[in-house]
Design a protein around this motif. Sequence first.
Motif, PDB file in Angstrom:
ATOM      1  N   UNK A   1       0.828  -1.207   0.000  1.00  0.00           N
ATOM      2  CA  UNK A   1       0.000   0.000   0.000  1.00  0.00           C
ATOM      3  C   UNK A   1       0.859   1.252   0.000  1.00  0.00           C
ATOM      4  N   UNK A   2       0.270   2.358  -0.449  1.00  0.00           N
ATOM      5  CA  UNK A   2       0.974   3.625  -0.477  1.00  0.00           C
ATOM      6  C   UNK A   2       1.144   4.206   0.910  1.00  0.00           C
ATOM      7  N   UNK A   3       1.834   5.330   1.024  1.00  0.00           N
ATOM      8  CA  UNK A   3       2.055   5.951   2.334  1.00  0.00           C
ATOM      9  C   UNK A   3       0.749   6.426   2.953  1.00  0.00           C
ATOM     10  N   UNK A   4       0.577   6.149   4.243  1.00  0.00           N
ATOM     11  CA  UNK A   4      -0.618   6.591   4.960  1.00  0.00           C
ATOM     12  C   UNK A   4      -0.366   7.858   5.773  1.00  0.00           C
ATOM     13  N   UNK A   5       0.909   8.147   6.041  1.00  0.00           N
ATOM     14  CA  UNK A   5       1.284   9.361   6.768  1.00  0.00           C
ATOM     15  C   UNK A   5       2.320  10.087   5.939  1.00  0.00           C
ATOM     16  N   UNK A   6       2.059  11.326   5.602  1.00  0.00           N
ATOM     17  CA  UNK A   6       2.956  12.122   4.775  1.00  0.00           C
ATOM     18  C   UNK A   6       3.437  13.338   5.551  1.00  0.00           C
ATOM     19  N   UNK A   7       4.654  13.787   5.216  1.00  0.00           N
ATOM     20  CA  UNK A   7       5.151  15.015   5.834  1.00  0.00           C
ATOM     21  C   UNK A   7       4.298  16.203   5.430  1.00  0.00           C
ATOM     22  N   UNK A   8       3.820  16.200   4.199  1.00  0.00           N
ATOM     23  CA  UNK A   8       2.947  17.253   3.703  1.00  0.00           C
ATOM     24  C   UNK A   8       1.607  16.629   3.336  1.00  0.00           C
ATOM     25  N   UNK A   9       0.532  17.151   3.904  1.00  0.00           N
ATOM     26  CA  UNK A   9      -0.778  16.599   3.617  1.00  0.00           C
ATOM     27  C   UNK A   9      -1.314  15.803   4.785  1.00  0.00           C
ATOM     28  N   UNK A  10      -2.627  15.557   4.767  1.00  0.00           N
ATOM     29  CA  UNK A  10      -3.275  14.874   5.873  1.00  0.00           C
ATOM     30  C   UNK A  10      -3.015  13.374   5.822  1.00  0.00           C
ATOM     31  N   UNK A  11      -3.038  12.741   7.011  1.00  0.00           N
ATOM     32  CA  UNK A  11      -2.896  11.291   7.080  1.00  0.00           C
ATOM     33  C   UNK A  11      -4.172  10.633   6.569  1.00  0.00           C
ATOM     34  N   UNK A  12      -4.035   9.429   6.045  1.00  0.00           N
ATOM     35  CA  UNK A  12      -5.174   8.718   5.482  1.00  0.00           C
ATOM     36  C   UNK A  12      -5.686   7.629   6.426  1.00  0.00           C
ATOM     37  N   UNK A  13      -5.351   7.716   7.705  1.00  0.00           N
ATOM     38  CA  UNK A  13      -5.859   6.761   8.684  1.00  0.00           C
ATOM     39  C   UNK A  13      -6.618   7.514   9.768  1.00  0.00           C
ATOM     40  N   UNK A  14      -7.409   6.767  10.529  1.00  0.00           N
ATOM     41  CA  UNK A  14      -8.241   7.363  11.571  1.00  0.00           C
ATOM     42  C   UNK A  14      -7.364   8.000  12.649  1.00  0.00           C
ATOM     43  N   UNK A  15      -7.863   9.049  13.325  1.00  0.00           N
ATOM     44  CA  UNK A  15      -7.059   9.739  14.353  1.00  0.00           C
ATOM     45  C   UNK A  15      -6.542   8.825  15.451  1.00  0.00           C
ATOM     46  N   UNK A  16      -7.377   7.881  15.944  1.00  0.00           N
ATOM     47  CA  UNK A  16      -6.909   6.980  16.990  1.00  0.00           C
ATOM     48  C   UNK A  16      -5.799   6.062  16.481  1.00  0.00           C
TER      49      UNK A  16
END
Length: 255
Positions: A173-188
């Motif tokens: 899978x692609x990156x879920x956390x990026x230095x620039x841009x919002x994360x693609x996983x739930x806050x918890x």
Amino acid sequence: MGKVAARSGERILGWLALAALAATTVMSLVVSPPDAEQGQLVRLMYVHVPAAWLAYLAFAVVFVSSIAYLKTRKARWDRLAAASAEIGVLFTALAIVLGSLWGKPVWGTYWTWDPRLTTTAVLLLIYLGYLAVRRLPDSPTRRARWSAVVGVVGFLDVPIVHLSVVWWRGLHQGPTVRLLGAATIAPLMLAALLTGVAAFTLVYLYLMALRLRVGRLEDRAVAEALSPRVGRPVEALLSEEEGADADQAEVPARG
């Protein structure tokens, strides 16, 4: 790292690392919810991803320390690079093993020649080679110089590993956390992941402190064994090794 490597600093780091590991256990197993598609399998992410990120950090330290050694010839930089490389290899192997366990139920196989997996395996081989170079029976100065070159060149694979999921299409899978841009996983899930990264960072610092102390003890043992043979005090040999120009202070290789 001098103060951190002291016994009191090691104990503090050890307790902090244990507390952080306990926190990430609670966050990843209790607080974080299961994934909508992968269910409980997603909990492997909270160890797999921090291990991979800390491997990047460890090899970045090798890279910077190797450049510093080539520039200054100070043995402390060589020790720092060697210690970080050993820990980086440990984290990389852990990331590969956990990724394989995660891949079996998701992909149907423990291993596939996906670009991310392949480049990560190459990264592990590069730094295993780095550690092998450090075991060559040669003069410590030449050995340190060759190791530093490998440490600098080998780091080129780190950005390739990180960007492989962007550059090439594969199963990973692609990156879920990026230095620039919002994360693609739930806050918890993100909170649990970042807690794991913090815990692994403290573990890395603790292992570094231990390994650097062992490295200094090894250097002292070599100097004590060499002192009667060359007729020079132990402290003088140690200060020469720490000198700015190690080429002028060749010491026979460790037996």
